[in-house]
Design a protein around this motif. Structure first.
Motif, short mmCIF file in Angstrom:
data_model
loop_
_atom_site.label_atom_id
_atom_site.label_comp_id
_atom_site.label_asym_id
_atom_site.label_seq_id
_atom_site.Cartn_x
_atom_site.Cartn_y
_atom_site.Cartn_z
N GLN A 34 0.57 -1.12 -0.23
CA GLN A 34 0.20 0.10 -0.43
C GLN A 34 1.30 2.02 -0.24
OE1 GLN A 34 -3.44 -0.61 2.50
NE2 GLN A 34 -4.18 1.49 2.53
N PRO A 35 1.91 1.19 0.91
CA PRO A 35 2.60 2.42 0.46
C PRO A 35 3.04 2.59 -0.59
CG PRO A 35 3.75 0.91 2.10
CD PRO A 35 2.67 0.56 1.87
N VAL A 36 3.54 2.00 -1.86
CA VAL A 36 3.83 1.99 -3.58
C VAL A 36 2.86 3.34 -3.17
CG1 VAL A 36 4.93 0.87 -5.65
CG2 VAL A 36 5.50 -0.25 -3.14
N MET A 37 1.85 2.29 -3.70
CA MET A 37 0.82 2.95 -4.10
C MET A 37 0.34 4.17 -3.24
SD MET A 37 -0.27 0.43 -6.65
CE MET A 37 1.05 -0.94 -6.31
N ASP A 38 1.09 4.29 -2.56
CA ASP A 38 0.31 6.01 -2.19
C ASP A 38 0.77 6.93 -2.52
OD1 ASP A 38 -2.00 4.79 -0.44
OD2 ASP A 38 -0.49 4.30 1.58
N PHE A 39 2.29 6.34 -2.80
CA PHE A 39 3.34 7.28 -3.23
C PHE A 39 2.53 7.49 -4.80
CE2 PHE A 39 6.43 7.47 -5.70
CZ PHE A 39 8.27 8.41 -5.34
N TYR A 40 2.22 6.96 -5.52
CA TYR A 40 1.83 7.70 -6.61
C TYR A 40 0.54 7.85 -6.43
CZ TYR A 40 5.42 4.57 -8.55
OH TYR A 40 6.46 4.09 -9.26
N GLY A 41 -0.53 8.15 -6.01
CA GLY A 41 -1.16 8.68 -5.33
C GLY A 41 -2.83 8.01 -6.40
N ILE A 42 -2.72 6.57 -6.29
CA ILE A 42 -3.76 5.55 -7.06
C ILE A 42 -4.13 4.12 -5.93
CG2 ILE A 42 -2.53 5.69 -9.48
CD1 ILE A 42 -0.64 3.36 -8.92
N PRO A 43 -5.30 3.70 -5.88
CA PRO A 43 -5.50 2.69 -4.91
C PRO A 43 -5.31 2.05 -5.39
CG PRO A 43 -7.00 3.09 -7.15
CD PRO A 43 -5.92 4.15 -7.18
N GLY A 44 -4.77 1.37 -7.01
CA GLY A 44 -3.63 0.05 -7.11
C GLY A 44 -3.40 -0.04 -8.40
N THR A 45 -3.12 -1.25 -9.09
CA THR A 45 -3.09 -0.97 -10.67
C THR A 45 -3.38 -2.82 -10.91
OG1 THR A 45 -0.57 -2.49 -9.57
CG2 THR A 45 -0.79 -0.14 -9.82
N VAL A 46 -3.28 -3.02 -12.00
CA VAL A 46 -3.48 -3.88 -12.92
C VAL A 46 -1.64 -4.92 -12.53
CG1 VAL A 46 -4.05 -5.94 -14.41
CG2 VAL A 46 -5.06 -3.61 -14.23
N ARG A 47 -1.29 -5.14 -12.71
CA ARG A 47 -0.67 -6.50 -12.29
C ARG A 47 -0.58 -7.78 -13.48
NH1 ARG A 47 2.38 -8.73 -6.95
NH2 ARG A 47 0.74 -10.38 -7.33
N ALA A 48 0.70 -8.00 -13.96
CA ALA A 48 0.81 -8.89 -15.16
C ALA A 48 2.53 -9.27 -14.63
CB ALA A 48 0.37 -8.93 -16.40
N SER A 49 2.40 -10.89 -14.49
CA SER A 49 3.36 -11.27 -14.19
C SER A 49 4.05 -12.74 -14.13
CB SER A 49 3.71 -11.27 -12.25
OG SER A 49 2.57 -12.06 -11.66
N PHE A 50 4.52 -12.71 -15.61
CA PHE A 50 5.33 -13.25 -16.60
C PHE A 50 6.01 -14.56 -15.48
CE2 PHE A 50 4.83 -9.18 -18.74
CZ PHE A 50 3.50 -9.24 -19.18
N ALA A 51 5.89 -16.24 -16.23
CA ALA A 51 6.95 -16.89 -15.85
C ALA A 51 7.81 -17.66 -17.22
CB ALA A 51 6.54 -18.03 -14.78
N PHE A 52 8.42 -18.27 -16.57
CA PHE A 52 8.86 -18.76 -18.38
C PHE A 52 8.11 -19.77 -18.91
CE2 PHE A 52 9.52 -21.89 -14.45
CZ PHE A 52 9.70 -22.71 -14.56
N TYR A 53 7.20 -19.97 -18.52
CA TYR A 53 5.84 -20.93 -19.47
C TYR A 53 4.73 -20.40 -19.91
CZ TYR A 53 3.96 -21.28 -15.06
OH TYR A 53 3.40 -20.25 -13.34
#
Length: 412
Positions: free
Chosen positions: A372-391
Motif C-alpha cells: 500500500q505505501p507504494v500505491m500511496d506514493f503514486y496516489g492511486i488505489p492500486g494497479t493491474v499487475r501482469a507477472s510472467f513466468a518461463f512457461y
C-alpha cells in the motif's frame, strides 16, 4: 555464450506440457495465467513427488526407527541440502524450514526483540510488501526502536543517497526486498548490504519475488538473512525457507516452543536443540519441504540463466505492446526489473479491468498487492499487475493485450 547455448535447448511448448493446469479453460477460453508473482504453477514432476510421498512413505520424521520414518527423514534432509546448495549457504543447518516468507520474517523479528533497545534504529524500504513492514513496526513497539524508511523515486527505484544518509551507529537492522512484488524493481542489494555492514547493521533480504528469477548466492551477497517461499518457485504452498548466517541464528532465541526444538525437558529447565531444529518446533510440512527440493531440481534443470533471458524477452515484448494502448501508464520503469508490469488506464479502476479480462480466461492481480505505501506514493488505489513466468508465451501476451484493449473500450 552460456545463456545462448542454454536457450538453444529451451522450448516453451515442451515446458508447458509439464504444467497440467495450463491446458484447462476458464470461462470457455484457454487459460492465460499472468499472476505468477502471487503464486507460480506446479509442474507434473513436483505433483508426482507429492503423490509419491503420501502414497509410499508418509510418516513423521526425526523420531522413528521404523523404515517409513527413516525414508521420510532422509528425503526431507536431502531437500534441505538441495536448498543449501541452490542458495550456496555454507552449512545445511543455516537453512531453516518455515511455512513461507512471512513466517520467516516474523521468526527473525521475534528473535531481535531481545536484542534491540530504545534508541536503536531499523531501516526498511518504501518498496516493501506488508509482510516486511508490519513485523518491524511491531518490533519497534515492543523495543522502543525507531523505524526509518528508504524513499523511492518516480521510476520505482530506491534513493540510495538518502539510504546512506539514514545509516548511523544506531542502525541495527536493514530490511529490503530483493525484488519489488508491486513493480518488479530489482534493488541494488549488494550495495545495500555493504553499506549496512559498514555501520555494523545486519541485513535481511526478502527474496520471495527474486528467487523465481534470480539464483541468489547468499555467501557472495554476504547477506545475514534471506527468506523465500516455495509456492513462487513451482513448489507447493505452506512451505518456505529462512537462510541465516550461523552466528546470527545462534544469537536469536527460539521462535516457538514444542517438540523437535528441544534437547532436554524437565519441569525445572529446558535446553534447546542445535541448529536447524532450534527453530523448527513441531511436525513440519514434510511433504512440502521434499516437494520444494523437487521444484528446485526442476527449475535448475532448465537453468536460471535460461529462465531469466526468456522472461526478459517476455517483459520487453509485453511492455512494447501495452505502451501502444492510449492512456495506459506503467508504474515501475527502473532499468533493472523482473518480468512484472503494473499499469492503469486513465481513471478506470484496476479491479474493473481485471474482472472483465477474467471473463476472457486471463488471470492477473489487481489492487495494492500488499504494498500500500507504494500505491500511496503514486496516489492511486492500486494497479493491474501482469507477472510472467518461463512457461508463458508471446502469443498469450497478444491475447492479453487485446483483452485489455477490449476492457478499456467497454469501460471508457
Amino acid at each position: 555464450m552460456k545463456v545462448a547455448t542454454e536457450k538453444a535447448h529451451f522450448n516453451v511448448e515442451t515446458i508447458r506440457k509439464d504444467f497440467p493446469i495450463l491446458s484447462r479453460k476458464v470461462n470457455g477460453y484457454p487459460l492465460v495465467y499472468f499472476d505468477n508473482a502471487a503464486t507460480s504453477q506446479t509442474p507434473q514432476q513436483v505433483i508426482d513427488t507429492i503423490v509419491d510421498y503420501y502414497s509410499r512413505y508418509n510418516a513423521n520424521i526425526h523420531r522413528g526407527v521404523h523404515t517409513l520414518s527413516q525414508e521420510a527423514t532422509d528425503a526431507y534432509e536431502e531437500a534441505r541440502i538441495k536448498i543449501q546448495k541452490h542458495f550456496n549457504a555454507e552449512k545445511s543447518h543455516e537453512i531453516i524450514f518455515t511455512s513461507g516468507t512471512t513466517h520467516a520474517i516474523n521468526l527473525v523479528a521475534s528473535g531481535f526483540a531481545s536484542l534491540l533497545k530504545k534508541g536503536d534504529e531499523i531501516i526498511v524500504s518504501a518498496l516493501e510488501h506488508h509482510s516486511n513492514i508490519v513485523p518491524w513496526q511491531m518490533l519497534c513497539e515492543k523495543t522502543g526502536a525507531q523505524l526509518k524508511v528508504i524513499p523511492m523515486g518516480e521510476e520505482g527505484a530506491l534513493k540510495m543517497d538518502e539510504f546512506e544518509a539514514l545509516l548511523s551507529e544506531r542502525t541495527k537492522l536493514v530490511f529490503v526486498n530483493h525484488v519489488s512484488n508491486a513493480l518488479g524493481t530489482v534493488n541494488p542489494v549488494k550495495e545495500i548490504i555493504k553499506k549496512a555492514h559498514e555501520v555494523g547493521a545486519a541485513v535481511l533480504l526478502d527474496g520471495a519475488q527474486a528467487a523465481p528469477h534470480i539464483k541468489a548466492d547468499v555467501q557472495e551477497l554476504d547477506v545475514d538473512f534471506y527468506v523465500v517461499s516455495a509456492h513462487k518457485m513451482c513448489g507447493p504452498t505452506g512451505v518456505g525457507v529462512l537462510y541465516g548466517k550461523e552466528e546470527w541464528l545462534n544469537k536469536l532465541p527460539p521462535y516457538q516452543g514444542g517438540g523437535e526444538m528441544i534437547a532436554t525437558v524437565t519441569f525445572e529447565k529446558t535446553t534447546y536443540a542445535d541448529l536447524p531444529h532450534k527453530f523448527e518446533a513441531g511436525t513440519p510440512n514434510i511433504c512440502g519441504g521434499i516437494a520444494f527440493g523437487a521444484a528446485l531440481d526442476y527449475m535448475n534443470n532448465i537453468g536460471f540463466d535460461t529462465i531469466a533471458a526468456y522472461e526478459q524477452e517476455l517483459l520487453e515484448y509485453a511492455t512494447e505492446k501495452l505502451r501502444e494502448i492510449e492512456g495506459l501508464k506503467i508504474y515501475g520503469t527502473s532499468g533493472e526489473k523482473t518480468a512484472v508490469i503494473s499499469f492503469n488506464i486513465g481513471d478506470i479502476h484496476p479491479y474493473d479491468i481485471g474482472t472483465i479480462i477474467d471473463k476472457l480466461g486471463i488471470a492477473v492481480r489487481t489492487g495494492h498487492h500488499c504494498a500500500q505505501p507504494v500505491m500511496d506514493f503514486y496516489g492511486i488505489p492500486g494497479t493491474v499487475r501482469a507477472s510472467f513466468a518461463f512457461y508463458n508465451t508471446k502469443e498469450e501476451i497478444d491475447v492479453f493485450v487485446k483483452a485489455v484493449e477490449r476492457a478499456k473500450n467497454m469501460l471508457s
